[in-house]
Design an enzyme around this catalytic site. Structure first.
Site, PDB file in Angstrom:
ATOM      1  N   ASN A 278       0.847  -1.194   0.000  1.00 35.53           N
ATOM      2  CA  ASN A 278       0.000   0.000   0.000  1.00 35.53           C
ATOM      3  C   ASN A 278       0.885   1.248   0.000  1.00 35.53           C
ATOM      4  OD1 ASN A 278       0.941  -0.338   2.685  1.00 35.53           O
ATOM      5  ND2 ASN A 278      -0.746   0.912   3.435  1.00 35.53           N
ATOM      6  N   CYS A 280       1.827   3.468   2.106  1.00 36.07           N
ATOM      7  CA  CYS A 280       2.778   3.688   3.208  1.00 36.07           C
ATOM      8  C   CYS A 280       3.711   2.523   3.462  1.00 36.07           C
ATOM      9  CB  CYS A 280       1.998   3.985   4.478  1.00 36.07           C
ATOM     10  SG  CYS A 280       1.092   5.510   4.368  1.00 36.07           S
ATOM     11  N   GLU A 282       3.283  -0.556   4.732  1.00 36.65           N
ATOM     12  CA  GLU A 282       3.154  -1.500   5.835  1.00 36.65           C
ATOM     13  C   GLU A 282       2.217  -2.661   5.532  1.00 36.65           C
ATOM     14  OE1 GLU A 282      -0.437   0.910   6.250  1.00 36.65           O
ATOM     15  OE2 GLU A 282       1.652   1.346   5.777  1.00 36.65           O
TER      16      GLU A 282
END
Length: 821
Positions: A278, A280, A282
């Protein structure tokens, strides 16, 4: 068991502001149309309805609605933002992020662009791997033309995101990943050297184990054609690694993800390899999978035994299981933006339960963040959450069935958890507990392919009144300037209570801490307080990495965490941090060197010294024989001012008592800028520049720029020379209004001077112009749609307060503005 949770909702003033601005329903006129209580009941009641599919009676569903509501009211758990915003509403899209495939045909590429637009329209972010695309200048057999390469197509995706964003929808965020063995990897690493490029993307290099071993051995490394799988070029791995480090030192990008470590724990390897995450980083996902996330507030998982704080393990178990139930229900009720996404989400049912309030818990328990005791507790907590999340997932599988892709997964006929955690117990969950859980999984299956993930908590931690994710505090005390320039001091409540207990509290002390940014420089505070109440920059990069590793061990997906560096940190320090992250089996890492992503307002270095540093870096890249695609600027020109020769000193004329002029408004990335141009009988004499509602650095810089322009005008400098100097200056927050790009506040001033200087000069003589646009009635209706486009902006574009950089995101603690790329 319901005694664990309270139904009394108590929110901070800041939380109420965030909810009103970003979450609560509004009517057609933009007025808030529900209370926070009503919002939480809307979400709780909607998500509980999934239990009707289990043939449960209405009493059970009502009870579950109440328990879900208590999760929120007690501030013990919050789901990701789309669930809070959209549950029980027409849109009904409850997931935060998605991964889409990018195949090596023009038709597939533009099909993915179309799907990306639909996801962004629904409020989601997207991740992509561009590693399947053939390199630039490769022959395209169907047309006998040549390929333009992955970077050029990332630019197309970026432009499409910009177009959707300009259409007034929720801003889309993207992640682009390219494998380190792709032939175009150097172009990719250099893609965001100029920070006004790919402003809607985070970029990360997919690092392989083979590459890292080649780096450590200073050996050669093959770049592989993604379609033919042939070696097309041999490079020195350490030179590539050094280039990645150099860019991370400069502005934090590209990031790195350890793609082999991610696939080592891919729960459904027969469905395919994981290639991207995704935005970010994580949540590693297969193509067409979605993120469905939520976070437990650890600050609420504390009880007092004879006035001594300790972890409330019973409450944590209850909240963990109830949260897993909630997240699984979200998948059942979600209105996904694409049929393929719905199919993958339903068949794998990945969820990610994480945490926030870690720094709050440590301070309450009197445990230093950077301590072995802190690391041990981190491992215990995450193992406990991971274990009970899977216990609940097995219970759900007994009623609802295991996830559809269970056969062939890591759980199928394999004591997966026992083998993964054997000998790694943190002391709360024993090896035999994992063994017994594996046996139950073999009998009943498990409902969710993954259950844990530590994601950025951003605004949901503000709603809960908790510290963000597993980050240390950014500051203990800070001063907020409100509209009438009144200073409002905000002190972390845990720290405030502690210094009051020690009879050390005073406003003067708090102001000193706010000014210093840390308690470590305060002489009169006990060492125990200094050790426990540490902030992000008090903690060495090594401790940041070790803390992330402590949580990663028992996290299915990945961990969102920022490793903070001081501004004077070296490239070598970042390199050593990357080595440590690899050795600690992290799935990715985010670094941020202070002030590396902002236009500095107070420069510690001269332009010449900065240029020297940049030249050294570029020479280093050349010396390493790497194809250098870095755009180079012209060398700075040196202006020598000889103060000893008084004949060369120009004294500006005095400011006149009476001036005439015009005021023009222009939108910038920091907010609306009002620029006044005045003239007297001798011509243009002064310029004032004032930020709208903003304060702080942007306003002071605008005022300083106006003063210097005024001084130059009254000293006889030609206005066109001034415009030429200001035009084109870039900052991290460009603005796009009706197709016109304003690169910075300085660039905005140049635009206003260019279009209004002649008008303003003739105003003194009483001339009027019908086409003067300084009083545009529609000006206040304009809004910037491209603010804080890169990294950390010195001020929040919404309210003008200070922005923090943590968990890989920027966040305004004042109004809730957030941006994760």
């Amino acid at each position: 068991m319901t005694s664990f949770l309270s139904d009394k909702l108590s929110l901070t003033d800041n939380a109420k502001v965030v909810l009103e601005r970003r979450y609560l329903k509004k009517d057609r006129d933009g007025n808030v149309a529900e209370t926070p209580e009503e919002m939480f009941w809307r979400v709780a009641g909607t998500i509980a309805q999934a239990d009707r599919n289990d043939s449960r009676d209405s009493h059970h569903v009502n009870w579950l609605s109440q328990e879900f509501y208590k999760l929120f009211a007690d501030k013990s758990f919050m789901p990701n933002s789309p669930t809070l915003m959209n549950a029980g509403r027409e849109l009904g899209q409850l997931s935060a992020c998605f991964v889409l495939p990018v195949e090596d045909t023009l038709e597939d590429i533009f099909e993915t662009i179309k799907n990306t637009a639909l996801i962004h329209k629904s409020g989601g972010g997207t991740g992509f791997s561009f590693s399947r695309l053939r390199p630039k200048n490769d022959i395209v057999r169907s047309t006998m033309g040549v390929s333009s390469g992955p970077v050029s197509f990332i630019e197309v995706f970026n432009a499409a995101t910009e177009a959707v964003k300009q259409g007034g929808t929720r801003r889309g965020a993207n992640m682009a990943i390219l494998r380190v063995d792709h032939p175009d990897i150097i172009d990719f690493i250099n893609a965001k050297f100029d920070t006004d490029k790919l402003t809607n993307f985070n970029i990360s290099v997919g690092i392989t184990d083979e590459f890292m071993e080649a780096v450590k051995n200073d050996s050669e490394f093959n770049l592989v054609h993604p379609r033919t799988k042939e070696n097309v070029k041999t490079v020195n791995a350490r030179e590539i690694f050094d280039l990645i480090v150099d860019h991370a030192w400069r502005n934090g990008e590209p990031g790195i993800v350890f793609i082999d470590e991610i696939n080592k724990y891919n729960p459904t390897p027969k469905i395919g390899d994981i290639e991207s995450t995704n935005p970010c980083g994580e949540v590693p996902l297969l193509p067409y999978e979605a993120c469905n996330l939520g976070s437990i507030n650890l600050a609420q998982m504390i009880k007092y035994n004879e006035d001594k704080p300790e972890v409330d393990w019973d409450k944590l178990e209850y909240v963990t299981k109830l949260s897993i139930h909630f997240l699984d229900n979200v998948i059942s009720l979600n209105k996904f933006p694409l049929p393929k996404i719905e199919e993958m989400a339903q068949k794998n049912r990945k969820i990610g339960l994480g945490i926030m309030g870690w720094a709050d818990m440590l301070m309450t328990l009197n445990i230093p963040y950077n301590s072995e005791e802190g690391l041990k507790l981190a491992s215990q907590l995450m193992e406990f959450i991971d274990f009970h999340s899977k216990v609940k997932s097995v219970e759900l599988a007994q009623v609802r069935g295991k996830f559809e892709h269970f056969n062939g997964s890591v759980y199928d006929n394999n004591m997966f958890l026992s083998n993964k955690y054997k000998g790694k117990s943190a002391g709360i969950i024993k090896d035999e507990d994992w063994h017994n859980l594996d046996i139950k999984i073999q009998t009943n299956g498990i409902r969710n392919a993954t259950t844990t993930c530590i994601a950025p908590t951003g605004t949901i931690s503000m709603i809960a009144g908790a510290s963000g994710g597993i980050e240390p505090l950014f500051s203990l005390v800070f001063i907020r300037k409100i509209m009438d320039n009144t200073e409002l001091m905000e002190v972390n409540p845990i720290f405030e209570n502690r210094v009051k207990e020690e009879e050390l509290y005073s406003e003067e002390l708090m102001k000193t801490i706010a000014r210093e940014g840390t308690v470590h420089k305060i002489k009169n505070l006990p060492d125990e307080i200094k050790n426990v109440f540490v902030t992000a920059h008090d903690i060495s990069p090594e401790w940041h990495v070790r803390m992330q590793a402590a949580f990663q061990l028992h996290t299915d997906n990945a961990v969102s965490k920022t490793v903070n560096f001081e501004e004077d940190a070296t490239r070598e320090a970042i390199k050593e941090t990357y080595y440590l992250a690899y050795e600690k089996d992290l799935k990715g890492i985010t670094v941020y060197r202070n002030n590396s992503r902002i236009q500095p307002m107070n420069l510690d270095k001269s332009k010449d010294s900065k240029k020297e540093e940049e030249n050294k870096s570029e020479e280093s890249v050349k010396d390493n024989n790497i194809e250098n695609k870095v755009e180079k600027n012209e060398p700075n020109k040196t202006v020598i001012c000889c103060l000893e020769d008084s004949s060369k000193i120009v004294t500006p004329r005095q400011r006149p008592n009476v001036t005439f002029g015009i005021t023009d408004k222009i939108q910038t990335g920091c907010g609306p800028l009002y620029i006044t141009i005045n003239s007297d009988e001798e011509g243009l004499c002064e310029v004032f520049a004032r930020m709208g509602k903003s304060g702080g650095c942007a306003t002071s810089q605008a005022e300083a720029t106006g003063r210097m322009i005024s001084l130059a005008l009254r000293a006889g400098v030609n206005i066109h020379s001034i415009i030429s100097q200001l035009k084109g200056i870039r900052c991290p927050a460009p603005s796009i209004m009706k197709g016109d790009i304003t690169l910075s506040c300085s660039d905005a001033i140049s635009k206003v001077l260019e279009r209004n200087a002649e008008k303003a000069q003739q105003m003194f003589h009483g001339e009027c112009f019908d086409n003067v646009e300084c009083c545009n009635e529609d000006a206040d209706k304009e809004t910037s749609t491209s603010i804080a486009d890169i990294g950390l902006c010195p001020e929040c574009p919404d309210c003008g307060e200070m922005i923090e950089f943590s968990e890989g995101c920027i966040l305004c603690k004042s109004c809730g503005y957030s941006r994760c790329n």
